[in-house]
Motif scaffolding. Structure first.
Motif, PDB file in Angstrom:
ATOM      1  N   SER A 182       0.820  -1.206   0.000  1.00  0.00           N
ATOM      2  CA  SER A 182       0.000   0.000   0.000  1.00  0.00           C
ATOM      3  C   SER A 182       0.856   1.259   0.000  1.00  0.00           C
ATOM      4  O   SER A 182       1.716   1.440   0.868  1.00  0.00           O
ATOM      5  N   GLU A 215       0.069   3.178   3.227  1.00  0.00           N
ATOM      6  CA  GLU A 215       0.639   2.548   4.421  1.00  0.00           C
ATOM      7  C   GLU A 215       2.135   2.793   4.513  1.00  0.00           C
ATOM      8  O   GLU A 215       2.670   3.091   5.584  1.00  0.00           O
ATOM      9  N   ASN A 222       2.836   6.394   5.445  1.00  0.00           N
ATOM     10  CA  ASN A 222       2.651   6.593   6.886  1.00  0.00           C
ATOM     11  C   ASN A 222       3.820   6.025   7.683  1.00  0.00           C
ATOM     12  O   ASN A 222       4.256   6.615   8.678  1.00  0.00           O
ATOM     13  N   THR A 223       4.335   4.888   7.249  1.00  0.00           N
ATOM     14  CA  THR A 223       5.468   4.268   7.935  1.00  0.00           C
ATOM     15  C   THR A 223       6.681   5.187   7.939  1.00  0.00           C
ATOM     16  O   THR A 223       7.374   5.328   8.946  1.00  0.00           O
TER      17      THR A 223
END
Length: 227
Positions: free
Chosen positions: A38, A41, A44-45
């Motif tokens: 993703s 995702e 965000n990481t």
């Protein structure tokens, strides 16, 4: 998504760091063949916008390590044996030429680094740490190219070696004949030290083609990972 972060080197940009981390997670099978990844995702990481993630995805797609399907998603590519064989062909033939150079003239300071690398590999065998052995294996070969002033050739090989490297990782994790690998590495360095071209060529060819014996078994054991 099982994802391992790495130490961020002070000299590398955010984009380069993200690329290095994602690529290593693919090679190490933290991100498995066929797995969806993703963009949001991962952004965000890394606490970043989606722009460097898109740039990284494009770079990895060019290396055929991921496949991007508009409106569907992004997936880690399945291992393609044909691509792996092409990478092996390139590496074997180029590395034999590199060995000819290395066995003719090689700087002492790089030779010292090679011997230090072997000591680290032996320590990793004691700890059964195949992931670090894989990294040290690549570092050892890269040092040989560096000693011959052919670093750009190593970069070109690395660009097409994603599938070849993933098969090597599977091989090490599934049937770790580490002692044989270490003995090969020692023999390679010994050939360079003794300027023994014929021995060096024989060892490097055998060393880089051992993977052929394992591909069929690996495909049977992990059919979901292969095209």
């Amino acid at each position: 998504m099982n994802f391992e972060l790495l130490v961020n080197n002070s000299f590398e940009s955010k984009k380069d760091y993200i690329y290095r981390v994602i690529r290593k997670n693919i090679i190490d099978f933290n991100l498995k063949p066929g797995e969806a990844i993703s963009e949001n995702e991962i952004a965000n990481t890394f606490e970043t916008s989606r722009t460097p993630i898109r740039e990284t995805f494009t770079k990895l797609a060019n290396e055929e390590l991921i496949e991007i399907y508009p409106q569907k998603g992004t997936f880690v590519s399945l291992i393609d044996i044909k691509r792996s064989q092409e990478a092996k062909f390139m590496r074997v033939n180029l590395e034999m030429e590199i060995m000819k150079l290395a066995c003719t003239e090689f700087p002492d300071e790089i030779l010292f680094q090679l011997e230090s690398n072997i000591n680290q590999q032996e320590f990793c065998i004691m700890k059964k740490n195949y992931i670090t052995i894989f990294d040290l294996d690549n570092e050892m070969h890269e040092l040989i190219y560096k000693g011959c002033k052919k670093e750009r050739i190593w970069s070109a090989i690395r660009f097409i070696s994603g599938d070849y490297d993933r098969i090597r990782t599977l091989r090490l994790s599934s049937n770790p004949d580490w002692d044989t690998i270490i003995e090969d590495h020692k023999a390679i360095i010994k050939s360079i030290k003794e300027k023994n071209v014929d021995q060096g060529l024989n060892i490097i060819k055998e060393h880089l083609t051992q993977i052929d014996n394992d591909v069929i078994l690996l495909k049977e054991k992990y059919p979901e990972y292969f095209k």
